[in-house]
Scaffold this motif. Structure first.
Motif, short mmCIF file in Angstrom:
data_model
loop_
_atom_site.label_atom_id
_atom_site.label_comp_id
_atom_site.label_asym_id
_atom_site.label_seq_id
_atom_site.Cartn_x
_atom_site.Cartn_y
_atom_site.Cartn_z
N GLU A 79 0.83 -1.20 0.00
CA GLU A 79 0.00 0.00 0.00
C GLU A 79 0.87 1.26 0.00
N ALA A 80 1.95 1.23 0.78
CA ALA A 80 2.87 2.38 0.81
C ALA A 80 3.51 2.61 -0.55
N PHE A 81 3.86 1.53 -1.25
CA PHE A 81 4.47 1.66 -2.57
C PHE A 81 3.45 2.17 -3.58
N ASN A 82 2.25 1.63 -3.53
CA ASN A 82 1.22 2.02 -4.49
C ASN A 82 0.87 3.50 -4.38
N GLN A 83 0.94 4.05 -3.19
CA GLN A 83 0.65 5.48 -3.01
C GLN A 83 1.71 6.35 -3.68
N LYS A 84 2.93 5.85 -3.79
CA LYS A 84 4.01 6.63 -4.40
C LYS A 84 4.15 6.36 -5.90
N GLY A 85 3.48 5.35 -6.41
CA GLY A 85 3.55 5.06 -7.84
C GLY A 85 4.62 4.03 -8.17
N LEU A 101 9.96 2.37 -14.51
CA LEU A 101 9.04 2.26 -15.63
C LEU A 101 7.64 2.12 -15.06
N ASP A 102 6.90 1.07 -15.39
CA ASP A 102 5.55 0.92 -14.84
C ASP A 102 5.46 -0.29 -13.89
N PHE A 103 6.56 -0.65 -13.26
CA PHE A 103 6.59 -1.80 -12.36
C PHE A 103 6.48 -1.37 -10.91
N PRO A 104 5.69 -2.12 -10.12
CA PRO A 104 5.49 -1.73 -8.73
C PRO A 104 6.72 -1.93 -7.85
N ILE A 105 7.59 -2.87 -8.22
CA ILE A 105 8.75 -3.19 -7.38
C ILE A 105 9.73 -4.00 -8.21
N VAL A 106 11.00 -4.03 -7.76
CA VAL A 106 12.00 -4.91 -8.37
C VAL A 106 12.11 -6.13 -7.47
N LEU A 107 11.99 -7.30 -8.05
CA LEU A 107 12.16 -8.54 -7.31
C LEU A 107 13.64 -8.90 -7.34
N LEU A 108 14.26 -9.03 -6.17
CA LEU A 108 15.68 -9.38 -6.09
C LEU A 108 15.83 -10.86 -5.79
N VAL A 109 16.58 -11.55 -6.64
CA VAL A 109 16.92 -12.95 -6.41
C VAL A 109 18.43 -13.05 -6.40
N ASN A 110 18.95 -14.19 -5.93
CA ASN A 110 20.41 -14.29 -5.87
C ASN A 110 21.00 -15.34 -6.80
N ASN A 111 20.16 -16.02 -7.60
CA ASN A 111 20.71 -17.00 -8.54
C ASN A 111 19.67 -17.36 -9.60
N PHE A 112 20.08 -18.14 -10.57
CA PHE A 112 19.19 -18.51 -11.67
C PHE A 112 18.09 -19.47 -11.22
N VAL A 113 18.35 -20.27 -10.21
CA VAL A 113 17.31 -21.18 -9.72
C VAL A 113 16.13 -20.37 -9.20
N GLN A 114 16.40 -19.35 -8.38
CA GLN A 114 15.31 -18.49 -7.89
C GLN A 114 14.65 -17.74 -9.04
N LEU A 115 15.45 -17.24 -9.96
CA LEU A 115 14.91 -16.50 -11.09
C LEU A 115 13.91 -17.36 -11.86
N LYS A 116 14.28 -18.58 -12.17
CA LYS A 116 13.44 -19.46 -12.99
C LYS A 116 12.16 -19.89 -12.26
N HIS A 117 12.13 -19.72 -10.96
CA HIS A 117 10.93 -20.04 -10.19
C HIS A 117 9.79 -19.06 -10.50
N PHE A 118 10.13 -17.82 -10.89
CA PHE A 118 9.13 -16.77 -11.08
C PHE A 118 8.77 -16.50 -12.54
N ILE A 119 9.58 -16.97 -13.47
CA ILE A 119 9.37 -16.60 -14.87
C ILE A 119 9.20 -17.83 -15.75
N LYS A 120 8.70 -17.60 -16.95
CA LYS A 120 8.44 -18.71 -17.88
C LYS A 120 9.73 -19.27 -18.48
N SER A 121 10.64 -18.40 -18.88
CA SER A 121 11.91 -18.87 -19.47
C SER A 121 12.93 -17.75 -19.46
#
Length: 190
Positions: free
Chosen positions: A42-48, A52-72
């Motif tokens: 809610e605090a982030f949404n109030q600030k925009g 670009l047009d993304f609400p937040i940056v998701l930080l991961v520490n390796n490719f295994v974590q990265l591949k858990h969230f994305i298609k390829s």
């Protein structure tokens, strides 16, 4: 005085209680939180949007974590992430289960494999990603005092990570890029 590992455990416990922490990340002060806890957004949404047009940056520490969230991961992106010195945010198509509060209107997500040692250690300890919301760009790539952080954010923070120091300030801000189905790379200007 807490040592570095004790501070990491303290920050981990704070994040696990759905609280927000601020720390230097590259050339900016950033709010760090558990990205899967929707209440804090809610605090982030109030600030925009943060980038670009993304609400937040998701930080991961390796490719295994990265591949858990994305298609390829396109091979050109994987090579770039492995060998590029500058931090890189990449726009990906999110998997269907990814919470909508992490995605833009096109169901895409902004992810960075962080190179910041403290954040990598914290992600490894938690065994899950972090949410990162830049709140104050640093001028001249030098550490600025906590008092320079906008009042809006100071009033909402639960902790400042004291162990983050000059090694966490990078001369280069993150670069944001995306790719199309053919694998063409597109660099975005914020």
């Amino acid at each position: 005085m807490l040592n570095h590992i004790d501070n990491l455990y303290a920050v981990r416990d704070i994040l696990n209680q759905n609280k927000m922490v601020i720390c230097p990340a590259y050339n900016e002060w950033s709010v760090i939180c558990d990205p899967l806890m929707v209440e804090k957004f809610e605090a982030f949404n109030q600030k925009g949007p943060c980038i670009l047009d993304f609400p937040i940056v998701l930080l991961v520490n390796n490719f295994v974590q990265l591949k858990h969230f994305i298609k390829s991961v396109h091979p050109r992106i994987e090579t770039l992430l492995l060998y590029h010195d500058r931090p890189v945010n990449v726009i990906y198509k999110a998997k269907k289960w990814v919470p909508l509060h992490l995605c833009n209107k096109e169901n895409k997500i902004l992810i960075r494999i962080t190179k910041n040692e403290n954040l990598r250690d914290l992600i490894a300890m938690r065994k899950r990603p972090l949410g990162c919301y830049p709140v104050h760009n640093i001028k001249n790539n030098k550490s600025e005092p906590y008092s320079e952080i906008p009042r809006y954010w100071r009033s909402r923070l639960d902790y400042i990570f004291p162990e983050f120091n000059s090694r966490d300030w990078s001369a280069s801000p993150p670069q944001t890029l995306s790719f199309n189905k053919k694998g063409d790379l597109f660099f975005h200007v914020e």
